[in-house]
Scaffold this motif. Structure first.
Motif, PDB file in Angstrom:
ATOM      1  N   ASP A 106      34.131  31.912  37.557  1.00 20.66           N
ATOM      2  CA  ASP A 106      34.413  33.125  38.328  1.00 20.66           C
ATOM      3  C   ASP A 106      35.762  33.008  39.029  1.00 20.66           C
ATOM      4  N   GLY A 141      38.588  33.778  36.847  1.00 20.03           N
ATOM      5  CA  GLY A 141      38.701  35.154  36.363  1.00 20.03           C
ATOM      6  C   GLY A 141      37.969  35.440  35.070  1.00 20.03           C
ATOM      7  N   LEU A 153      39.167  35.500  45.702  1.00 19.55           N
ATOM      8  CA  LEU A 153      39.431  36.195  44.444  1.00 19.55           C
ATOM      9  C   LEU A 153      39.670  37.674  44.729  1.00 19.55           C
ATOM     10  N   THR A 154      40.870  38.147  44.385  1.00 18.79           N
ATOM     11  CA  THR A 154      41.220  39.540  44.678  1.00 18.79           C
ATOM     12  C   THR A 154      41.132  40.439  43.452  1.00 18.79           C
ATOM     13  N   ALA A 155      41.231  39.869  42.251  1.00 13.61           N
ATOM     14  CA  ALA A 155      41.177  40.685  41.033  1.00 13.61           C
ATOM     15  C   ALA A 155      39.771  41.247  40.850  1.00 13.61           C
ATOM     16  N   PRO A 156      39.661  42.468  40.323  1.00 14.26           N
ATOM     17  CA  PRO A 156      38.316  43.044  40.095  1.00 14.26           C
ATOM     18  C   PRO A 156      37.515  42.189  39.115  1.00 14.26           C
ATOM     19  N   ARG A 157      36.264  41.975  39.413  1.00 13.79           N
ATOM     20  CA  ARG A 157      35.380  41.242  38.506  1.00 13.79           C
ATOM     21  C   ARG A 157      34.823  42.195  37.446  1.00 13.79           C
ATOM     22  N   ARG A 158      34.569  41.650  36.249  1.00 16.50           N
ATOM     23  CA  ARG A 158      33.973  42.442  35.170  1.00 16.50           C
ATOM     24  C   ARG A 158      32.677  41.804  34.671  1.00 16.50           C
ATOM     25  N   ASN A 191      35.829  50.009  29.602  1.00 17.21           N
ATOM     26  CA  ASN A 191      36.212  49.275  30.805  1.00 17.21           C
ATOM     27  C   ASN A 191      35.454  47.960  30.921  1.00 17.21           C
ATOM     28  N   GLY A 239      37.092  45.333  28.943  1.00 20.96           N
ATOM     29  CA  GLY A 239      38.456  44.956  29.309  1.00 20.96           C
ATOM     30  C   GLY A 239      39.528  45.843  28.726  1.00 20.96           C
ATOM     31  N   HIS A 256      41.565  47.783  30.211  1.00 18.02           N
ATOM     32  CA  HIS A 256      42.788  47.684  31.020  1.00 18.02           C
ATOM     33  C   HIS A 256      43.704  48.901  30.832  1.00 18.02           C
TER      34      HIS A 256
END
Length: 473
Positions: free
Chosen positions: A218, A221, A251-256, A412, A415, A417
């Motif tokens: 996690d 990423g 962790l700042t990036a959106p999780r998927r 989405n 991924g 993007h």
């Protein structure tokens, strides 16, 4: 004198016509060439607020323009491939987010007939990914694959280096390693010592080494695809994701991350919205609505009802769940993301029918009589006449919600993007053309809209007029 005047006027008219022709020709030369043109349809772009359009122009592997028939047809060149939608829907390509590859390679090769343009394929190892890449990157029939590698935790250092490298290498390819697939298996509780006066310590969510491995993935990423077989495992999966979020606060990036249901089950929608999780539900081709043991289903029951002087025998169906009845309400609350994931390659229109049919189905409670139970009890029944509601088109917002589940939301989850999953100028050209307008069909006729063309990466990979159509579901 009159003859000279006439000749002068004719010369002026001819001159004006020539100049106008040169101007129009120059304008056409200045406009970019179009490789594929889809017109005479109703375009659903994936943006519910977008104005209604009729046609799509594609140049190379990207969408060039969306607009009216007149705007798009004027871009036509002799070499362009032209698809007439005959008034049907033009949609972003359908996506199935969870297809297990072993035994499905041939089926994946034929997904274009179903309107599928992208697949979340679950592969056993990197060798299987390479074989899938060779299949999906053929020049004339490409497939967009976002693969999830089936993983056993914890990972060795060598495997971790290999998958990290492969993920970076395929970041922009048609086929790429996108996520790691993990089966959630509950550990057995540790028995308390008989001589101990302490309360038994509950087991961890997962074994400590697995939980630590998930934290590291996690943090790096990696999207995690957690497969669950029942509601207990679903609860544990939600606990696992909650712990990841609570621990990896930097962790700042959106999780998927997404949870894949082995069969439809009740959902804690409030918690799902809080965690920002995507839930993948199997397509109806693989389930009966709820977990049902087919061996336990009773045999059909015959009953007889009088119809004049003739005895009519009615056979009640086996008591299994109706595929059109969902174990949760749809549309789901805001913030809960639902996608389809079938394990096997299945017709995405069945998902559309299940979502819309489930939303429109009348609520029933245990013990409520149905036509089937009435027949089983020998009660007289009269065929129900079609009502105006049965023939009316489905509510637009309900159709939009169901389409988003099968197209934009699924892209989405895989991924996209902002590269594919919607129909917008500059996006990758993945779309499907149906024979009827979904926004004008009643719920009982949704399957009448068949796939007539599929486009992936700007290439027409399926044309119903020239290719073998899929079997009727």
């Amino acid at each position: 004198m009159a003859a000279r005047l006439t000749a002068f006027l004719v010369a002026i008219i001819v001159g004006i016509s020539v100049v106008a022709g040169l101007i129009v020709g120059a304008q056409r030369e200045a406009e970019p060439a179009v490789d594929v043109l889809v017109y005479n349809g109703r375009v659903y772009t994936g943006d519910p607020n977008a104005p209604i359009a009729e046609a799509v122009a594609i140049r190379g592997n990207r969408i060039l323009k969306i607009g009216s028939n007149r705007e798009i047809k004027r871009l036509r060149r002799n070499a362009a491939t032209v698809i007439d939608a005959h008034g049907g829907s033009i949609l972003p390509g359908f996506a199935d987010t969870y297809v297990v590859v072993p035994g499905q390679a041939d089926a994946i090769a034929g997904i274009h007939r179903l309107g599928l343009t992208s697949v979340g394929a679950v592969v056993d190892d990197l060798k299987s990914l390479d074989a899938l890449a060779a299949l999906a990157t053929t020049a004339d029939r490409p497939i967009r694959i976002a693969a999830a590698l089936k993983t056993t935790l914890p990972l060795t250092g060598a495997i971790r280096r290999d998958i990290d490298a492969r993920r970076t290498q395929g970041a922009t390819a048609l086929v790429r390693l996108d996520a790691l697939a993990i089966d959630v298996v509950l550990p057995g509780p540790k028995p308390a010592r008989p001589t101990s006066s302490r309360r038994p310590v509950p087991p961890p969510l997962l074994p400590n080494d697995q939980q630590q491995a998930l934290l590291e993935l996690d943090r790096a990423g990696w999207p995690l695809v957690l497969h669950v077989d029942d509601e207990r495992e679903l609860s544990v999966a939600l606990d696992v994701i909650a712990r990841l979020i609570e621990t990896n606060t930097a962790l700042t990036a959106p999780r998927r991350h997404r949870v894949v249901l082995a069969h439809p089950m009740s959902l804690d929608t409030a918690r799902l919205a809080t965690l920002g999780l995507t839930v993948a539900m199997p397509l109806p081709a693989t389930w009966t609505g709820v977990a049902v043991d087919p061996a336990a289903a009773p045999a059909p029951v015959a009953s007889t009802a009088a119809a004049g002087d003739t005895a009519v025998t009615a056979t009640a169906p086996a008591t299994v769940a109706d595929p059109a009845i969902l174990p949760f309400s749809f549309p789901l609350p805001e913030g809960v993301r639902l996608v389809m994931g079938s394990e096997i390659v299945a017709d995405p229109r069945l998902g559309l029918q299940a979502l819309i049919g489930g939303a429109l189905a009348p609520a029933t409670t245990p013990g409520t009589a149905t036509p089937a139970t009435d027949a089983a009890a020998g009660a007289e029944s009269t065929p129900m006449a079609d009502t105006d509601a049965d023939a009316a088109p489905v509510d637009r917002q309900l159709v939009i919600g169901a389409l988003a589940t099968l197209t934009t939301a699924a892209a989405n989850a895989l991924g996209a993007h902002a590269e594919w999953g919607t129909l917008e100028p500059g996006r990758l050209a993945d779309l499907v053309v149906l024979s009827a307008d979904l926004f004008e069909l009643p719920a009982s006729h949704l399957l009448d809209a068949v796939v007539i063309a599929t486009v992936v990466d700007g290439k027409v990979v399926y044309d119903r007029d020239t290719d073998t159509p899929p079997p009727t579901p």
